[in-house]
Design a protein around this motif. Sequence first.
Motif, PDB file in Angstrom:
ATOM      1  N   VAL A 121       0.866  -1.183   0.000  1.00 35.62           N
ATOM      2  CA  VAL A 121       0.000   0.000   0.000  1.00 35.62           C
ATOM      3  C   VAL A 121       0.901   1.232   0.000  1.00 35.62           C
ATOM      4  O   VAL A 121       1.653   1.451   0.954  1.00 35.62           O
ATOM      5  CB  VAL A 121      -0.933   0.041   1.226  1.00 35.62           C
ATOM      6  CG1 VAL A 121      -1.889   1.233   1.108  1.00 35.62           C
ATOM      7  CG2 VAL A 121      -1.711  -1.251   1.371  1.00 35.62           C
ATOM      8  N   GLN A 122       0.842   2.017  -1.066  1.00 31.05           N
ATOM      9  CA  GLN A 122       1.630   3.246  -1.143  1.00 31.05           C
ATOM     10  C   GLN A 122       0.739   4.388  -1.618  1.00 31.05           C
ATOM     11  O   GLN A 122      -0.201   4.172  -2.379  1.00 31.05           O
ATOM     12  CB  GLN A 122       2.822   3.074  -2.089  1.00 31.05           C
ATOM     13  CG  GLN A 122       3.842   2.050  -1.613  1.00 31.05           C
ATOM     14  CD  GLN A 122       5.040   1.942  -2.535  1.00 31.05           C
ATOM     15  OE1 GLN A 122       5.212   2.740  -3.463  1.00 31.05           O
ATOM     16  NE2 GLN A 122       5.888   0.945  -2.287  1.00 31.05           N
ATOM     17  N   LYS A 123       1.063   5.576  -1.163  1.00 27.74           N
ATOM     18  CA  LYS A 123       0.287   6.767  -1.528  1.00 27.74           C
ATOM     19  C   LYS A 123       0.911   7.387  -2.772  1.00 27.74           C
ATOM     20  O   LYS A 123       2.128   7.519  -2.871  1.00 27.74           O
ATOM     21  CB  LYS A 123       0.321   7.771  -0.362  1.00 27.74           C
ATOM     22  CG  LYS A 123      -0.659   8.921  -0.483  1.00 27.74           C
ATOM     23  CD  LYS A 123      -2.028   8.504  -0.058  1.00 27.74           C
ATOM     24  CE  LYS A 123      -2.929   9.694   0.266  1.00 27.74           C
ATOM     25  NZ  LYS A 123      -2.978  10.747  -0.723  1.00 27.74           N
ATOM     26  N   LEU A 124       0.077   7.750  -3.735  1.00 29.54           N
ATOM     27  CA  LEU A 124       0.527   8.427  -4.945  1.00 29.54           C
ATOM     28  C   LEU A 124       0.105   9.887  -4.835  1.00 29.54           C
ATOM     29  O   LEU A 124      -1.083  10.207  -4.908  1.00 29.54           O
ATOM     30  CB  LEU A 124      -0.090   7.772  -6.186  1.00 29.54           C
ATOM     31  CG  LEU A 124       0.235   6.287  -6.374  1.00 29.54           C
ATOM     32  CD1 LEU A 124      -0.592   5.708  -7.508  1.00 29.54           C
ATOM     33  CD2 LEU A 124       1.714   6.091  -6.633  1.00 29.54           C
ATOM     34  N   ASP A 125       1.069  10.765  -4.656  1.00 25.83           N
ATOM     35  CA  ASP A 125       0.770  12.148  -4.288  1.00 25.83           C
ATOM     36  C   ASP A 125       0.223  13.003  -5.420  1.00 25.83           C
ATOM     37  O   ASP A 125      -0.489  13.971  -5.172  1.00 25.83           O
ATOM     38  CB  ASP A 125       2.036  12.820  -3.724  1.00 25.83           C
ATOM     39  CG  ASP A 125       2.489  12.171  -2.420  1.00 25.83           C
ATOM     40  OD1 ASP A 125       1.596  11.756  -1.651  1.00 25.83           O
ATOM     41  OD2 ASP A 125       3.706  12.076  -2.183  1.00 25.83           O
ATOM     42  N   ASP A 126       0.556  12.683  -6.649  1.00 23.23           N
ATOM     43  CA  ASP A 126       0.116  13.566  -7.740  1.00 23.23           C
ATOM     44  C   ASP A 126      -0.287  12.772  -8.975  1.00 23.23           C
ATOM     45  O   ASP A 126      -0.086  11.554  -9.053  1.00 23.23           O
ATOM     46  CB  ASP A 126       1.211  14.578  -8.094  1.00 23.23           C
ATOM     47  CG  ASP A 126       2.540  13.895  -8.394  1.00 23.23           C
ATOM     48  OD1 ASP A 126       2.554  12.961  -9.224  1.00 23.23           O
ATOM     49  OD2 ASP A 126       3.561  14.285  -7.793  1.00 23.23           O
ATOM     50  N   ASP A 127      -0.836  13.504  -9.936  1.00 31.33           N
ATOM     51  CA  ASP A 127      -1.327  12.864 -11.162  1.00 31.33           C
ATOM     52  C   ASP A 127      -0.198  12.215 -11.952  1.00 31.33           C
ATOM     53  O   ASP A 127      -0.392  11.168 -12.582  1.00 31.33           O
ATOM     54  CB  ASP A 127      -2.045  13.894 -12.038  1.00 31.33           C
ATOM     55  CG  ASP A 127      -3.345  14.384 -11.408  1.00 31.33           C
ATOM     56  OD1 ASP A 127      -3.845  13.683 -10.502  1.00 31.33           O
ATOM     57  OD2 ASP A 127      -3.827  15.450 -11.816  1.00 31.33           O
ATOM     58  N   ASP A 128       0.991  12.827 -11.937  1.00 33.65           N
ATOM     59  CA  ASP A 128       2.116  12.268 -12.679  1.00 33.65           C
ATOM     60  C   ASP A 128       2.518  10.906 -12.117  1.00 33.65           C
ATOM     61  O   ASP A 128       2.817   9.969 -12.884  1.00 33.65           O
ATOM     62  CB  ASP A 128       3.322  13.217 -12.624  1.00 33.65           C
ATOM     63  CG  ASP A 128       3.114  14.456 -13.482  1.00 33.65           C
ATOM     64  OD1 ASP A 128       2.250  14.400 -14.384  1.00 33.65           O
ATOM     65  OD2 ASP A 128       3.806  15.457 -13.243  1.00 33.65           O
ATOM     66  N   ALA A 129       2.536  10.783 -10.802  1.00 36.87           N
ATOM     67  CA  ALA A 129       2.891   9.508 -10.164  1.00 36.87           C
ATOM     68  C   ALA A 129       1.867   8.440 -10.512  1.00 36.87           C
ATOM     69  O   ALA A 129       2.217   7.276 -10.753  1.00 36.87           O
ATOM     70  CB  ALA A 129       2.987   9.684  -8.657  1.00 36.87           C
ATOM     71  N   GLN A 130       0.593   8.836 -10.551  1.00 41.66           N
ATOM     72  CA  GLN A 130      -0.461   7.888 -10.892  1.00 41.66           C
ATOM     73  C   GLN A 130      -0.334   7.445 -12.350  1.00 41.66           C
ATOM     74  O   GLN A 130      -0.478   6.253 -12.670  1.00 41.66           O
ATOM     75  CB  GLN A 130      -1.827   8.530 -10.645  1.00 41.66           C
ATOM     76  CG  GLN A 130      -2.099   8.820  -9.181  1.00 41.66           C
ATOM     77  CD  GLN A 130      -3.355   9.647  -8.959  1.00 41.66           C
ATOM     78  OE1 GLN A 130      -4.241   9.666  -9.814  1.00 41.66           O
ATOM     79  NE2 GLN A 130      -3.430  10.332  -7.827  1.00 41.66           N
ATOM     80  N   ALA A 131      -0.041   8.398 -13.241  1.00 42.43           N
ATOM     81  CA  ALA A 131       0.107   8.068 -14.660  1.00 42.43           C
ATOM     82  C   ALA A 131       1.324   7.158 -14.879  1.00 42.43           C
ATOM     83  O   ALA A 131       1.280   6.222 -15.685  1.00 42.43           O
ATOM     84  CB  ALA A 131       0.254   9.353 -15.473  1.00 42.43           C
ATOM     85  N   GLN A 132       2.408   7.419 -14.143  1.00 43.38           N
ATOM     86  CA  GLN A 132       3.605   6.588 -14.272  1.00 43.38           C
ATOM     87  C   GLN A 132       3.326   5.157 -13.819  1.00 43.38           C
ATOM     88  O   GLN A 132       3.775   4.197 -14.457  1.00 43.38           O
ATOM     89  CB  GLN A 132       4.743   7.185 -13.434  1.00 43.38           C
ATOM     90  CG  GLN A 132       6.073   6.487 -13.651  1.00 43.38           C
ATOM     91  CD  GLN A 132       7.187   7.126 -12.851  1.00 43.38           C
ATOM     92  OE1 GLN A 132       7.649   6.560 -11.868  1.00 43.38           O
ATOM     93  NE2 GLN A 132       7.633   8.307 -13.278  1.00 43.38           N
TER      94      GLN A 132
END
Length: 211
Positions: A121-132
Amino acid sequence: MTARRPLIIVAALLLAPALACEPDAAKDRAKDRAKEVGEQAKDKAGELAEDAVDKSKELWAERNGELSEGAKSIFAKGASASGEGVEALLSKGQQVAPVAVEIGKSLQSMIDSDVDIEPIVQKLDDDDAQAQLDLRIKDMPRVETIDGVDVGFKDVTQWDSGGRETESAYLILWRADERLLGLVYRSRKRINIDKMVEEAPHLLSLAQGVL
């Protein structure tokens, strides 16, 4: 002698049904005993399964939601092999321990003593991290769409210096909004990927049910 013969014949006729019944009675007793032994074996198997689950819960609680050294080693090896692989992304993230603990507890309901499942379980802080993350999941060797979510599967089996399999393992990853979710599924038995894909919806529902 002739006077006794009718008596012997009568006695034999009277005893014959009783003697005939003895094999049937023995069979019934054998069936009852087999049933009793079967129930005892079933109860013992249940106790062993409960002990295995309890032990797994204890081990997971001791880690406080953090990944084991075995799981971290898998990510480290993958990251060293390729900085563009999904393991490199995982090795940089921080485990959201409280959520991982709760997911770990829910997963214990479906494992046996040969399997260890660790939630990621990790937090994705921004849209770029989610897209990556989405791109790296699509690059995993096998991707299945489950309930509208792309789920990646990767064989991360461990091998010793002699090239022999030491532990069969798979990495399962998906994204739920701003969270990176995954499972490290390790087993002392060879993992059948098709069977794992069949079980994946249940695994995902157990993991996401905690969120």
